[in-house]
Design a protein around this motif. Structure first.
Motif, PDB file in Angstrom:
ATOM      1  N   VAL A 213       5.050-131.835  41.202  1.00  0.00           N
ATOM      2  CA  VAL A 213       5.160-130.415  40.862  1.00  0.00           C
ATOM      3  C   VAL A 213       3.765-129.810  40.871  1.00  0.00           C
ATOM      4  N   LEU A 214       3.578-128.750  41.654  1.00  0.00           N
ATOM      5  CA  LEU A 214       2.314-128.032  41.687  1.00  0.00           C
ATOM      6  C   LEU A 214       2.466-126.746  40.878  1.00  0.00           C
ATOM      7  N   PRO A 215       1.768-126.634  39.741  1.00  0.00           N
ATOM      8  CA  PRO A 215       1.879-125.413  38.938  1.00  0.00           C
ATOM      9  C   PRO A 215       1.200-124.233  39.626  1.00  0.00           C
ATOM     10  N   MET A 216       1.762-123.079  39.459  1.00  0.00           N
ATOM     11  CA  MET A 216       1.209-121.827  39.978  1.00  0.00           C
ATOM     12  C   MET A 216       0.813-120.941  38.791  1.00  0.00           C
ATOM     13  N   GLY A 217       0.414-119.699  39.084  1.00  0.00           N
ATOM     14  CA  GLY A 217       0.179-118.763  37.995  1.00  0.00           C
ATOM     15  C   GLY A 217      -1.017-117.863  38.208  1.00  0.00           C
ATOM     16  N   PRO A 218      -1.167-116.852  37.341  1.00  0.00           N
ATOM     17  CA  PRO A 218      -2.300-115.914  37.396  1.00  0.00           C
ATOM     18  C   PRO A 218      -3.540-116.524  36.750  1.00  0.00           C
ATOM     19  N   VAL A 219      -4.151-117.468  37.442  1.00  0.00           N
ATOM     20  CA  VAL A 219      -5.229-118.266  36.862  1.00  0.00           C
ATOM     21  C   VAL A 219      -6.580-117.531  36.914  1.00  0.00           C
ATOM     22  N   ALA A 220      -6.932-116.948  38.043  1.00  0.00           N
ATOM     23  CA  ALA A 220      -8.271-116.372  38.221  1.00  0.00           C
ATOM     24  C   ALA A 220      -8.556-115.264  37.223  1.00  0.00           C
ATOM     25  N   SER A 221      -7.562-114.433  36.939  1.00  0.00           N
ATOM     26  CA  SER A 221      -7.774-113.319  36.011  1.00  0.00           C
ATOM     27  C   SER A 221      -8.058-113.820  34.601  1.00  0.00           C
ATOM     28  N   GLN A 222      -7.365-114.875  34.182  1.00  0.00           N
ATOM     29  CA  GLN A 222      -7.631-115.435  32.854  1.00  0.00           C
ATOM     30  C   GLN A 222      -8.923-116.232  32.845  1.00  0.00           C
ATOM     31  N   GLU A 223      -9.199-116.912  33.928  1.00  0.00           N
ATOM     32  CA  GLU A 223     -10.419-117.721  34.015  1.00  0.00           C
ATOM     33  C   GLU A 223     -11.661-116.849  33.870  1.00  0.00           C
ATOM     34  N   ALA A 224     -11.643-115.670  34.484  1.00  0.00           N
ATOM     35  CA  ALA A 224     -12.819-114.796  34.462  1.00  0.00           C
ATOM     36  C   ALA A 224     -13.186-114.376  33.044  1.00  0.00           C
ATOM     37  N   ILE A 225     -12.218-113.879  32.290  1.00  0.00           N
ATOM     38  CA  ILE A 225     -12.540-113.397  30.945  1.00  0.00           C
ATOM     39  C   ILE A 225     -12.698-114.542  29.968  1.00  0.00           C
ATOM     40  N   LYS A 226     -12.059-115.674  30.241  1.00  0.00           N
ATOM     41  CA  LYS A 226     -12.253-116.831  29.356  1.00  0.00           C
ATOM     42  C   LYS A 226     -13.718-117.259  29.364  1.00  0.00           C
ATOM     43  N   LEU A 227     -14.391-117.111  30.490  1.00  0.00           N
ATOM     44  CA  LEU A 227     -15.791-117.514  30.604  1.00  0.00           C
ATOM     45  C   LEU A 227     -16.725-116.397  30.158  1.00  0.00           C
ATOM     46  N   LEU A 228     -16.518-115.189  30.665  1.00  0.00           N
ATOM     47  CA  LEU A 228     -17.381-114.066  30.295  1.00  0.00           C
ATOM     48  C   LEU A 228     -17.341-113.786  28.797  1.00  0.00           C
ATOM     49  N   GLY A 229     -16.158-113.948  28.199  1.00  0.00           N
ATOM     50  CA  GLY A 229     -16.019-113.689  26.770  1.00  0.00           C
ATOM     51  C   GLY A 229     -16.276-114.902  25.915  1.00  0.00           C
ATOM     52  N   THR A 230     -16.803-115.977  26.504  1.00  0.00           N
ATOM     53  CA  THR A 230     -17.010-117.266  25.819  1.00  0.00           C
ATOM     54  C   THR A 230     -15.784-117.621  24.979  1.00  0.00           C
ATOM     55  N   ASN A 231     -14.611-117.395  25.553  1.00  0.00           N
ATOM     56  CA  ASN A 231     -13.376-117.736  24.863  1.00  0.00           C
ATOM     57  C   ASN A 231     -13.060-119.215  25.005  1.00  0.00           C
ATOM     58  N   GLY A 232     -13.115-119.712  26.244  1.00  0.00           N
ATOM     59  CA  GLY A 232     -12.734-121.096  26.496  1.00  0.00           C
ATOM     60  C   GLY A 232     -11.249-121.222  26.714  1.00  0.00           C
ATOM     61  N   GLY A 233     -10.734-122.393  26.462  1.00  0.00           N
ATOM     62  CA  GLY A 233      -9.329-122.641  26.775  1.00  0.00           C
ATOM     63  C   GLY A 233      -9.141-122.753  28.270  1.00  0.00           C
ATOM     64  N   GLY A 234      -7.920-122.859  28.690  1.00  0.00           N
ATOM     65  CA  GLY A 234      -7.664-122.975  30.115  1.00  0.00           C
ATOM     66  C   GLY A 234      -6.211-122.731  30.432  1.00  0.00           C
ATOM     67  N   PHE A 235      -5.962-122.245  31.640  1.00  0.00           N
ATOM     68  CA  PHE A 235      -4.581-122.056  32.083  1.00  0.00           C
ATOM     69  C   PHE A 235      -3.879-123.402  32.185  1.00  0.00           C
ATOM     70  N   PHE A 236      -4.634-124.428  32.588  1.00  0.00           N
ATOM     71  CA  PHE A 236      -4.097-125.783  32.710  1.00  0.00           C
ATOM     72  C   PHE A 236      -4.683-126.667  31.617  1.00  0.00           C
ATOM     73  N   GLY A 237      -3.961-127.718  31.290  1.00  0.00           N
ATOM     74  CA  GLY A 237      -4.438-128.629  30.265  1.00  0.00           C
ATOM     75  C   GLY A 237      -5.747-129.305  30.629  1.00  0.00           C
ATOM     76  N   ALA A 238      -5.970-129.533  31.927  1.00  0.00           N
ATOM     77  CA  ALA A 238      -7.206-130.181  32.377  1.00  0.00           C
ATOM     78  C   ALA A 238      -8.393-129.231  32.396  1.00  0.00           C
ATOM     79  N   ASN A 239      -8.155-127.952  32.093  1.00  0.00           N
ATOM     80  CA  ASN A 239      -9.203-126.951  31.967  1.00  0.00           C
ATOM     81  C   ASN A 239      -9.997-126.827  33.267  1.00  0.00           C
ATOM     82  N   SER A 240     -11.315-126.665  33.169  1.00  0.00           N
ATOM     83  CA  SER A 240     -12.118-126.412  34.368  1.00  0.00           C
ATOM     84  C   SER A 240     -12.419-127.659  35.181  1.00  0.00           C
ATOM     85  N   SER A 241     -11.816-128.782  34.839  1.00  0.00           N
ATOM     86  CA  SER A 241     -11.867-129.939  35.741  1.00  0.00           C
ATOM     87  C   SER A 241     -10.714-129.887  36.736  1.00  0.00           C
TER      88      SER A 241
END
Length: 558
Positions: A213-241
Motif C-alpha cells: 500500500v502506497l499512502p497518498m495525501g497533501p504532504v507538501a503543504s503540511q511539510e512546509a509549515i511544519k518546518l517553517l513554524g518549527t512545529n515538527g511532526g510528520g504526515f507519515f510515521g517515518a517523518n522526514s526519513s
C-alpha cells in the motif's frame, strides 16, 4: 571527512544568514507596527469586516487574548479528531481517535510541539491533516512569534503601558510571514517529488508478489509549515526519513534551513528593533557557537561508535543504524542537532539508534530550553530570559545595578525569569520520576536499564520543551503517557509565555536609563562568553544527575 564536516556547517550557516537578512527587515516593520502602505489598506478592510478595533493592549489583555485564542484552537481540534470518521476527505475511512489520544494530539499541535503518539498515514484523514493539524501549525507558530514581538517592544518602548495588540500581531504574522513562505516552500517540495494530492491510497503487487500500500495525501503543504513554524511532526510515521516527505539531499538541506530561518531572522530583527544590531548579533553568536560544538560532538560520536560495530564488520566504527543511506552520518547528525536546537520535532533519522553520547546531545539541547535558535519566537524569548539572568549575575558580581538595553532589571523581573526558566526542568524531572516509579509508566518501557531510562527522560524533555521528537522505544499511546505528556506540553508552553509577557509589561513601563561607565556592555565577546556560561551552568546543575543515569551510564557500559 573533517573537511566535509566543516564545509557542510559553513555552507549551511552562510546560506542561513543570507536568507535571514531580508526577512529580518520585514519582521522589524511588523514589530514597529508599520507594514507596507498597501498592506495597511487591506488590513483596514479586514478590521472593518471583523468588527475588530486594533487598539494597543497591556500585558494582561495580551496574555488573555493569547490564552483564549489557543484554548479555542484546542477545543476545535479535539472535537475534529473525535469526529473525523464522519467528516469528508477520508478515502481510507479512518476511525475517530480515542479521547486520550485526541486530547494529547490537540494539545500537542496547539502548543507547537507536534508530539505524535500515532502514525499519521494509518490514523488521520486528509481533512484532519489539512483543516486540523496544518491550520494549527500556522496558528501555534504565529503565537510564539507574537509573544516575542511583545517582548521585543518591551525593550524598544519607554514609559509605555502597552505592548501591542495580540489579534493584529497574530493576523499579520500569519498573512505576511508564514503563508507566503509556506507557499513558496511547498511548491519547492513538490518540485522535488514530495506528494501533494487527495487521492486514495494505491494498492499494488510488489516485484516479490506481496501486497503493498502506497499512502497518498497533501504532504507538501503540511511539510512546509511544519518546518517553517518549527512545529515538527510528520504526515507519515517515518517523518522526514520517508522518501515521500524528504526525497532528495537538496530537500533535506532546505528542510534544515527552513527550521532555522525565522528564528535566525528574529535575532537580527531584535537588534534592529532596539536600535543596536550588535545586540542581536551577540545572541546569534552565542547560538552559533553552541550549535557548532553540538554538531561536532554528535558527528564524532556517530563516526566512532562502539567497538562491537567493528567486530560485526558494520562499516568500521561508524554507526549507520537508524539512518537513511541517502543522507549518511553527517547530514543525519546535522539534522538531529538542528531539529532539537530548534523546537522542531521533524527527524530524518532515528534518535533512539544514535550512540549514547550522540543521542545525549539532542536531549540536552532540548533540556536547556531550546534557546540555540529555538522555536519561532520561543527560542528568542527563551534566550532573552537567559540574558536577563546573565545581566543579573554579572551585576551582583561587580556590585552594580543590573540593566539591559537601558532598562533596570529588578526583583520582579528576576522572579519571573526564574519562574519561566524553572518551569520546564520541573516538568521534565517530576514527569520522568513519576513514570519510572509507577506501573503505568514502566509498562511502556521496552528497553531495560539505562537506555530505557533515557527514553522516558527524552520523552518528557521533548514534551515539556515543545519539541515533539522521540526516542521511539517507548510505548506512549496509553492513557498514562497521553495525559502526562499533554500536561507537560501545555504547562511547558504557557507556563513560560505568561511570565515572559509579565516581564514585557514591566519593562515597557520603565524609563530608559542612559549608559554609564558602570554599564556592562552586552554585545562583546565577554558578554557572549558569560551568556554561554550561564546557559551551560543552568543546564549542568539541572540535568547532569539525570543524564548520568541515562546516556552517560549507557556509554560507560560499552
Amino acid at each position: 571527512m573533517t573537511a566535509t564536516l566543516f564545509i557542510t556547517i559553513a555552507v549551511f550557516l552562510a546560506v542561513l544568514f543570507i536568507l535571514s537578512l531580508p526577512l529580518s527587515r520585514l519582521l522589524v516593520q511588523l514589530i514597529d507596527g508599520e507594514p507596507a502602505r498597501s498592506l495597511m489598506q487591506m488590513e483596514k478592510r479586514l478590521w472593518r469586516c471583523s468588527a475588530v478595533k486594533p487598539r494597543e493592549m497591556n500585558k494582561y489583555q495580551y496574555g488573555l487574548a493569547i490564552i483564549i485564542f489557543n484554548l479555542c484552537g484546542l477545543v476545535l481540534l479535539f472535537t475534529l479528531l473525535m469526529t473525523q470518521a464522519w467528516l469528508p476527505l477520508n478515502p481510507e475511512h479512518m476511525p475517530n481517535m480515542s479521547w486520550d489520544l485526541a486530547l494529547n494530539t490537540a494539545v500537542s499541535f496547539v502548543t507547537n510541539t507536534n508530539w505524535q503518539a500515532y502514525s499519521g498515514e494509518t490514523t488521520l484523514s486528509y481533512f484532519s491533516q489539512m483543516v486540523g493539524l496544518t491550520v494549527q501549525n500556522f496558528l501555534s507558530a504565529a503565537t510564539g512569534i507574537a509573544v516575542v514581538f511583545a517582548f521585543i517592544r518591551a525593550f524598544s518602548r519607554h514609559s509605555s503601558q502597552t505592548i501591542g495588540n495580540a489579534w493584529v500581531d497574530l493576523t499579520r504574522i500569519t498573512l505576511y510571514i508564514l503563508l507566503p513562505l509556506a507557499l513558496v516552500l511547498a511548491l519547492f517540495f513538490v518540485s522535488q517529488g514530495v506528494l501533494q494530492n487527495v487521492s486514495p491510497y494505491i494498492h499494488l503487487i510488489s516485484l516479490e508478489g506481496a501486497q503493498q500500500v502506497l499512502p497518498m495525501g497533501p504532504v507538501a503543504s503540511q511539510e512546509a509549515i511544519k518546518l517553517l513554524g518549527t512545529n515538527g511532526g510528520g504526515f507519515f510515521g517515518a517523518n522526514s526519513s520517508h522518501p515521500f516527505e524528504n526525497p532528495t539531499a537538496l530537500s533535506n538541506m532546505v528542510q534544515m534551513l527552513a527550521i532555522f530561518l525565522i528564528p535566525c531572522a528574529l535575532c537580527m530583527a531584535f537588534g534592529r528593533a532596539v536600535g543596536d544590531s550588535r545586540q542581536g548579533n551577540a545572541l546569534l553568536w552565542a547560538m552559533v557557537l553552541i550549535f557548532i560544538v553540538a554538531v561536532i560532538v554528535v558527528i564524532y560520536a556517530e563516526l566512532n561508535g562502539p567497538d562491537f560495530l567493528t567486530q560485526l564488520s558494520l562499516n568500521g566504527h561508524s554507526n549507520m543504524e537508524g539512518k537513511e543511506s541517502r543522507f549518511g552520518i553527517i547530514a543525519s547528525s546535522l539534522y538531529a542537532v538542528v531539529t532539537t536546537a530548534a523546537s522542531c520535532g521533524a527527524v530524518n533519522a532515528m534518535h533512539d539508534s544514535f550512540t549514547a553520547l550522540g543521542g545525549m546531545v539532542p536531549m540536552w539541547l532540548m533540556q536547556i530550553g531550546e534557546v540555540v535558535f529555538g522555536g519561532v519566537g520561543s527560542g528568542l524569548y527563551g534566550m532573552l530570559l537567559f540574558v536577563l539572568l546573565t545581566v543579573f549575575i554579572a551585576g551582583q558580581m561587580i556590585g552594580r545595578s543590573p540593566e539591559y538595553l537601558g532598562k533596570k532589571i529588578e526583583v520582579y523581573e528576576i522572579k519571573m525569569t526564574a519562574l519561566a526558566i524553572l518551569v520546564t526542568p520541573t516538568l521534565v524531572l517530576l514527569g520522568t520520576a513519576l513514570a519510572i516509579s509507577t506501573d503505568a509508566g514502566r509498562s511502556g518501557i521496552l528497553n531495560p536499564g539505562a537506555h530505557g531510562f533515557s527514553e522516558v527522560l527524552y520523552a518528557f524533555s521533548s514534551a515539556a520543551n515543545n519539541n515533539g521528537s522521540a526516542f521511539a522505544g517507548l510505548s506512549v499511546n496509553t492513557p498514562f503517557y497521553n495525559l502526562m505528556l499533554a500536561l507537560a506540553m501545555f504547562l511547558g508552553r504557557f507556563g513560560v509565555i505568561l511570565p515572559v509577557l509579565a516581564i514585557a509589561g514591566s519593562l515597557a513601563a520603565k524609563k530608559h536609563q542612559p549608559a554609564s561607565n558602570g554599564t556592562l556592555p552586552t554585545h562583546g565577546p565577554l558578554f557572549i562568553g558569560l551568556l554561554i556560561g550561564t546557559i551551560l551552568l543552568v543546564g549542568a546543575l539541572t540535568f547532569v544527575p539525570a543524564l548520568a543515569l541515562g546516556p552517560i551510564a549507557e556509554h560507560l557500559q560499552f
